[in-house]
Scaffold this active site. Sequence first.
Site, PDB file in Angstrom:
ATOM      1  CE  LYS A 190      -1.868   2.577   3.106  1.00 21.85           C
ATOM      2  NZ  LYS A 190      -1.657   3.876   2.424  1.00 21.85           N
ATOM      3  CB  VAL A 247       1.623   5.387  11.664  1.00 24.72           C
ATOM      4  CG1 VAL A 247       1.049   4.242  10.853  1.00 24.72           C
ATOM      5  CG2 VAL A 247       0.740   6.613  11.529  1.00 24.72           C
ATOM      6  CD  GLU A 265      13.445   3.765   7.921  1.00 29.09           C
ATOM      7  OE1 GLU A 265      13.404   4.763   8.678  1.00 29.09           O
ATOM      8  OE2 GLU A 265      13.426   3.822   6.681  1.00 29.09           O
ATOM      9  CB  CYS A 299      13.422   8.358   8.043  1.00 27.26           C
ATOM     10  SG  CYS A 299      14.103   7.206   6.887  1.00 27.26           S
ATOM     11  CD  GLU A 401      11.265  12.262  11.755  1.00 31.03           C
ATOM     12  OE1 GLU A 401      10.217  11.760  12.195  1.00 31.03           O
ATOM     13  OE2 GLU A 401      12.038  11.657  10.998  1.00 31.03           O
TER      14      GLU A 401
HETATM   15  P1  ADP Z   1       3.808  10.507   7.679  1.00 33.36           P
HETATM   16  O1  ADP Z   1       3.506  10.894   9.093  1.00 33.36           O
HETATM   17  O2  ADP Z   1       5.218  10.634   7.328  1.00 33.36           O
HETATM   18  O3  ADP Z   1       2.844  11.088   6.687  1.00 33.36           O
HETATM   19  P2  ADP Z   1       2.543   8.035   8.188  1.00 33.36           P
HETATM   20  O4  ADP Z   1       3.237   7.221   9.205  1.00 33.36           O
HETATM   21  O5  ADP Z   1       1.303   8.760   8.563  1.00 33.36           O
HETATM   22  O6  ADP Z   1       3.614   8.985   7.582  1.00 33.36           O
HETATM   23  O7  ADP Z   1       2.200   7.133   6.926  1.00 33.36           O
HETATM   24  C1  ADP Z   1       3.054   6.177   6.383  1.00 33.36           C
HETATM   25  C2  ADP Z   1       2.207   5.096   5.758  1.00 33.36           C
HETATM   26  O8  ADP Z   1       1.400   4.514   6.778  1.00 33.36           O
HETATM   27  C3  ADP Z   1       1.236   5.571   4.689  1.00 33.36           C
HETATM   28  O9  ADP Z   1       1.178   4.583   3.664  1.00 33.36           O
HETATM   29  C4  ADP Z   1      -0.076   5.660   5.434  1.00 33.36           C
HETATM   30  O10 ADP Z   1      -1.202   5.503   4.592  1.00 33.36           O
HETATM   31  C5  ADP Z   1       0.042   4.498   6.386  1.00 33.36           C
HETATM   32  N1  ADP Z   1      -0.809   4.590   7.585  1.00 33.36           N
HETATM   33  C6  ADP Z   1      -1.215   5.703   8.226  1.00 33.36           C
HETATM   34  N2  ADP Z   1      -1.988   5.382   9.293  1.00 33.36           N
HETATM   35  C7  ADP Z   1      -2.058   4.023   9.333  1.00 33.36           C
HETATM   36  C8  ADP Z   1      -2.691   3.069  10.206  1.00 33.36           C
HETATM   37  N3  ADP Z   1      -3.407   3.451  11.245  1.00 33.36           N
HETATM   38  N4  ADP Z   1      -2.524   1.752   9.940  1.00 33.36           N
HETATM   39  C9  ADP Z   1      -1.783   1.352   8.891  1.00 33.36           C
HETATM   40  N5  ADP Z   1      -1.186   2.196   8.031  1.00 33.36           N
HETATM   41  C10 ADP Z   1      -1.308   3.511   8.244  1.00 33.36           C
END
Ligand code: ADP
Length: 501
Positions: A190, A247, A265, A299, A401
């Site tokens: 995804k 997340v 990561e 990162c 960060e």
């Molecule tokens: P950032 O904060 O850098 O935008 P995220 O950690 O929010 O990064 O997102 C990284 C990935 O995790 C994306 O593909 C996002 O769709 C996915 N993601 C965000 N929330 C969830 C969740 N609750 N469960 C699984 N995947 C998630």
Amino acid sequence: MENIEIQLKAPNGRTVVLPTGLFINNEWKSGSAKRLETRSPTDEQVICSLEAASAGDIDLAVRSARAALTHASWRDISAAERGQMLHKLAALIYEHKEDLATLETWDNGKPYSVSLEEDVPEAVACLRYYAGWADKIHGQTIPTTCQKFAYTLTQPVGVCAQIIPWNYPLVMASWKLGPTLAAGCTVVLKPAEQTPLSALFLAKLVEAAGLPPGVVNIVNGRGQEAGHALASHMDVDKIAFTGSTMVGKEIMRSASLNLKKITLETGGKSPLLVFEDADIHQAAEWAFIGAMSNQGQVCTATSRLLVQDSVLPRFLSALLAIITRTVVGNPFAKDTTQGPQVTQQQYDKILSLIGVAVKEGAKVECGGQSLRETAGRGRGYFIAPTVLSGVTSSMTIFHEEVFGPVLTVTSFETEQEAVRLANDSIYGLAAALFTRDVERAHRVPQLLQSGMVWVNSSNDPNPQVPFGGIKQSGIGRELGEAGLSSYLETKSVHLNIGAKL
Ligand code: ADP
């Protein structure tokens, strides 16, 4: 659904034909969640709308990955053939490099020259590296007694869920797909909802590379919906995630439902130490690369500079001179070296963290402001490369960060103090140090709490070398043999070769 492709006319004049559906079982399907719209961070306009996965669509993708795992077309092919498919996929990516680089720049905002000359080659190199591994994976024979022949089989871990971020969409997909396919696993990947385009183009190439139906499924969708469904799915064996620490923790909770194997990561606040015996000019060049590359959205960005006080003025003036070379603007323009940040949300967060730093007493040496009106002519998430000096460990910016083009400078007197400051973080992803003292160059890396240390460079990873963090920067490693091993299970076989009594 039939394969609905759209013709996208990109700002660089290139027309790219792109499927808009969910790629499941080598077919294009419609999604049952609300469609996703992706925007260009350069002009803030919608590029296109795409199908998005619901929990039900995720279930379909996982079932197709499960079926492919035991289908003869994948399970029974030779390891060498798996390697050849990976080589073919790498070659196809290279063949379509202009299309992929165009989509990446349009969707993410990174300069086109970076997408074309750095990201695409890095994705290709990673897939080629793992293609070479495919037929070199083997177990061990283990001496026990003369009545027993004991050995291990190394087998694919199974169905893998891969959730990737928006900062390096194509590269992150290759870091995940390379070891998965070399190991013989199947995958549901995804992409991030902010940057869904290059993965759709990649999906077109998966089938052309000869990968059987269901081996690679690529589904766009929202994190809370599709991502969550994938992370908590009871028939997924392993999850690999790159993204925020927050997340990452949620994914770990979801993974616990059926004890999925996990590699995470996550965030970082990596230090870069400059000792007085360093080549100051080199240190400044690498400090710039290590923090400002990719608009600072890395990162492992070494954005927390720790500089020995005796060389601070000299280092700072070298760094500021290098930063004046930055050209912020339209990422498709030839001379641009820094594009916009990826989203309004990131743009707001970065400017707010700069504001907090100034309030807490940091001094703005350069930048510190939005360039939307100038570089973007009123549109786009442009921020000036920023250096903040006088930062102390009690300030918010020392710990949070930023994920933007922002460097902080903190001075130290002794090596001991430098190490203490470097380790004063919840994160432990990367670190860099600059010294010409060979003893220090070996001593300090042992003391730094991080998964990776660069000595006299920063942020130049290789697919052969393990990548990952400790503390709240993650679990496990990607790249190298360590990255491959997280996609393999060891099965022990005890074979009795002696009659019992
Ligand atoms: P950032 O904060 O850098 O935008 P995220 O950690 O929010 O990064 O997102 C990284 C990935 O995790 C994306 O593909 C996002 O769709 C996915 N993601 C965000 N929330 C969830 C969740 N609750 N469960 C699984 N995947 C998630």
